[in-house]
Design a protein around this motif. Structure first.
Motif, PDB file in Angstrom:
ATOM      1  N   THR A   1       0.836  -1.206   0.000  1.00 28.05           N
ATOM      2  CA  THR A   1       0.000   0.000   0.000  1.00 28.05           C
ATOM      3  C   THR A   1       0.866   1.250   0.000  1.00 28.05           C
ATOM      4  O   THR A   1       0.610   2.208  -0.761  1.00 28.05           O
ATOM      5  CB  THR A   1      -0.906   0.014   1.246  1.00 28.05           C
ATOM      6  N   ALA A   2       1.888   1.266   0.842  1.00 25.44           N
ATOM      7  CA  ALA A   2       2.779   2.429   0.913  1.00 25.44           C
ATOM      8  C   ALA A   2       3.466   2.669  -0.425  1.00 25.44           C
ATOM      9  O   ALA A   2       3.593   3.815  -0.875  1.00 25.44           O
ATOM     10  CB  ALA A   2       3.814   2.217   2.015  1.00 25.44           C
ATOM     11  N   VAL A   3       3.906   1.594  -1.071  1.00 22.47           N
ATOM     12  CA  VAL A   3       4.543   1.723  -2.381  1.00 22.47           C
ATOM     13  C   VAL A   3       3.566   2.321  -3.385  1.00 22.47           C
ATOM     14  O   VAL A   3       3.902   3.235  -4.149  1.00 22.47           O
ATOM     15  CB  VAL A   3       5.046   0.356  -2.870  1.00 22.47           C
ATOM     16  N   ALA A   4       2.328   1.809  -3.386  1.00 24.19           N
ATOM     17  CA  ALA A   4       1.334   2.281  -4.355  1.00 24.19           C
ATOM     18  C   ALA A   4       0.987   3.747  -4.158  1.00 24.19           C
ATOM     19  O   ALA A   4       0.767   4.479  -5.126  1.00 24.19           O
ATOM     20  CB  ALA A   4       0.073   1.425  -4.254  1.00 24.19           C
ATOM     21  N   PHE A   5       0.948   4.199  -2.914  1.00 27.27           N
ATOM     22  CA  PHE A   5       0.564   5.582  -2.644  1.00 27.27           C
ATOM     23  C   PHE A   5       1.718   6.575  -2.805  1.00 27.27           C
ATOM     24  O   PHE A   5       1.493   7.752  -3.098  1.00 27.27           O
ATOM     25  CB  PHE A   5       0.001   5.705  -1.221  1.00 27.27           C
ATOM     26  N   THR A   6       2.946   6.119  -2.609  1.00 25.76           N
ATOM     27  CA  THR A   6       4.076   7.054  -2.581  1.00 25.76           C
ATOM     28  C   THR A   6       4.911   7.064  -3.846  1.00 25.76           C
ATOM     29  O   THR A   6       5.510   8.095  -4.179  1.00 25.76           O
ATOM     30  CB  THR A   6       4.998   6.759  -1.383  1.00 25.76           C
ATOM     31  N   ALA A   7       4.978   5.939  -4.547  1.00 23.18           N
ATOM     32  CA  ALA A   7       5.803   5.887  -5.755  1.00 23.18           C
ATOM     33  C   ALA A   7       4.996   6.358  -6.957  1.00 23.18           C
ATOM     34  O   ALA A   7       3.837   5.975  -7.133  1.00 23.18           O
ATOM     35  CB  ALA A   7       6.328   4.471  -5.984  1.00 23.18           C
TER      36      ALA A   7
ATOM     37  N   HIS B   1     -10.168   4.286  -9.542  1.00 22.12           N
ATOM     38  CA  HIS B   1      -9.242   5.054  -8.718  1.00 22.12           C
ATOM     39  C   HIS B   1      -7.800   4.596  -8.998  1.00 22.12           C
ATOM     40  O   HIS B   1      -7.242   4.952 -10.018  1.00 22.12           O
ATOM     41  CB  HIS B   1      -9.624   4.911  -7.244  1.00 22.12           C
ATOM     42  N   ASP B   2      -7.208   3.810  -8.105  1.00 20.42           N
ATOM     43  CA  ASP B   2      -5.858   3.308  -8.330  1.00 20.42           C
ATOM     44  C   ASP B   2      -5.622   2.090  -7.452  1.00 20.42           C
ATOM     45  O   ASP B   2      -6.561   1.583  -6.826  1.00 20.42           O
ATOM     46  CB  ASP B   2      -4.809   4.399  -8.049  1.00 20.42           C
ATOM     47  N   LEU B   3      -4.389   1.626  -7.378  1.00 13.80           N
ATOM     48  CA  LEU B   3      -4.083   0.423  -6.608  1.00 13.80           C
ATOM     49  C   LEU B   3      -4.071   0.666  -5.103  1.00 13.80           C
ATOM     50  O   LEU B   3      -4.268  -0.266  -4.316  1.00 13.80           O
ATOM     51  CB  LEU B   3      -2.714  -0.139  -7.025  1.00 13.80           C
ATOM     52  N   GLY B   4      -3.795   1.887  -4.689  1.00 12.87           N
ATOM     53  CA  GLY B   4      -3.581   2.166  -3.280  1.00 12.87           C
ATOM     54  C   GLY B   4      -4.772   1.830  -2.404  1.00 12.87           C
ATOM     55  O   GLY B   4      -4.624   1.223  -1.330  1.00 12.87           O
ATOM     56  N   TRP B   5      -5.975   2.225  -2.844  1.00 14.79           N
ATOM     57  CA  TRP B   5      -7.148   2.040  -1.987  1.00 14.79           C
ATOM     58  C   TRP B   5      -7.514   0.578  -1.771  1.00 14.79           C
ATOM     59  O   TRP B   5      -7.750   0.172  -0.624  1.00 14.79           O
ATOM     60  CB  TRP B   5      -8.323   2.834  -2.540  1.00 14.79           C
ATOM     61  N   PRO B   6      -7.579  -0.256  -2.808  1.00 14.12           N
ATOM     62  CA  PRO B   6      -7.872  -1.667  -2.534  1.00 14.12           C
ATOM     63  C   PRO B   6      -6.763  -2.351  -1.727  1.00 14.12           C
ATOM     64  O   PRO B   6      -7.044  -3.237  -0.920  1.00 14.12           O
ATOM     65  CB  PRO B   6      -8.022  -2.287  -3.927  1.00 14.12           C
ATOM     66  N   LEU B   7      -5.522  -1.922  -1.924  1.00 18.07           N
ATOM     67  CA  LEU B   7      -4.437  -2.474  -1.109  1.00 18.07           C
ATOM     68  C   LEU B   7      -4.603  -2.069   0.350  1.00 18.07           C
ATOM     69  O   LEU B   7      -4.395  -2.884   1.260  1.00 18.07           O
ATOM     70  CB  LEU B   7      -3.084  -2.004  -1.639  1.00 18.07           C
ATOM     71  N   LEU B   8      -4.990  -0.816   0.585  1.00 13.14           N
ATOM     72  CA  LEU B   8      -5.195  -0.356   1.954  1.00 13.14           C
ATOM     73  C   LEU B   8      -6.326  -1.130   2.631  1.00 13.14           C
ATOM     74  O   LEU B   8      -6.204  -1.554   3.792  1.00 13.14           O
ATOM     75  CB  LEU B   8      -5.516   1.134   1.954  1.00 13.14           C
TER      76      LEU B   8
END
Length: 230
Positions: free
Chosen positions: A115-121, A202-209
């Protein structure tokens, strides 16, 4: 029930909280399948059968599939399964719920890292997220395999659907576990729908979170009662 009954052919009565945990984990699998297949370029990080088939498609020239991504997922998944086995061995002398809580905690941390990777990179996250989620799902599969709860593998539905049909009245059976099997199929479907919508809109971050937080909650509710005398 002693620890030797876990993962064997016997089917003991499992506590309600454990069935709930496995149901939530099944939903997370749907999320992860949507993340990996729709968001990471036609690769699976929870379903290794799919990766073997994808590699075959790529080798015969089908477009849109990656041998390297699927091989990475297979290797990372195997690492996670080995880690689950090593954790089970290291914690074998402790109450069994400590082992389950630890394994789920590690899965949650891995999904949190993805999740951190998806939101920050901003770019180049594909292989990092594949590796992190595949290790997490390998850890999950090794753990659930050791638990040995019938019809609740949390990642594969083939045997669940087979059981629904084979044990149905049409086949001469009683299908006593039909409700559990149906819930498993529906929950995976809903998880994949939610994950697919989030990835596409949206993107990958939310489902990963959501995946990471869901697994963290399951780790928090683990309690004695899976062969440790609790």
């Amino acid at each position: 029930m002693n620890s030797d009954s876990l993962g064997t052919g016997r089917h003991p009565t499992h506590p309600t909280w454990l069935l709930g945990v496995l149901t939530v984990l099944t939903m997370v699998t749907g999320l992860v399948d949507a993340i990996s297949y729709l968001g990471l370029g036609h690769v699976f990080t929870a379903n290794m059968t799919g990766n073997v088939v994808i590699i075959a498609f790529a080798l015969v020239g089908a477009t849109g599939f990656s041998v390297s991504a699927s091989l990475l997922s297979l290797a990372a998944f195997a690492v996670g399964a080995v880690a689950a086995g090593r954790l089970e061995l290291a914690l074998r002398r402790r109450p069994r719920h400590h082992w389950l809580r630890t394994c789920l905690g590690v899965e949650a941390l891995l999904l949190g890292a993805a999740t951190a990777v998806a939101f920050t990179a901003s770019s180049g996250i594909r292989y990092s997220v594949i590796a992190l989620t595949a290790v997490a799902m390998g850890m999950r599969n090794g753990t659930v395999r050791k638990l040995g709860v019938p019809d609740m593998t949390t990642t594969v539905l083939t045997l669940t659907v087979t059981g629904l049909a084979f044990d149905s009245p049409l086949a001469g059976g009683t299908n006593l576990r039909a409700p559990r099997r149906i819930v498993t199929v529906v929950v995976l479907l809903l998880g994949a729908m939610l994950g697919g919508w989030l990835v596409l809109q949206h993107d990958l971050g939310w489902p990963l979170l959501i995946s990471a937080l869901s697994v963290a909650v399951t780790a928090a509710v683990v309690r004695p009662g899976i062969g440790d005398g609790g």
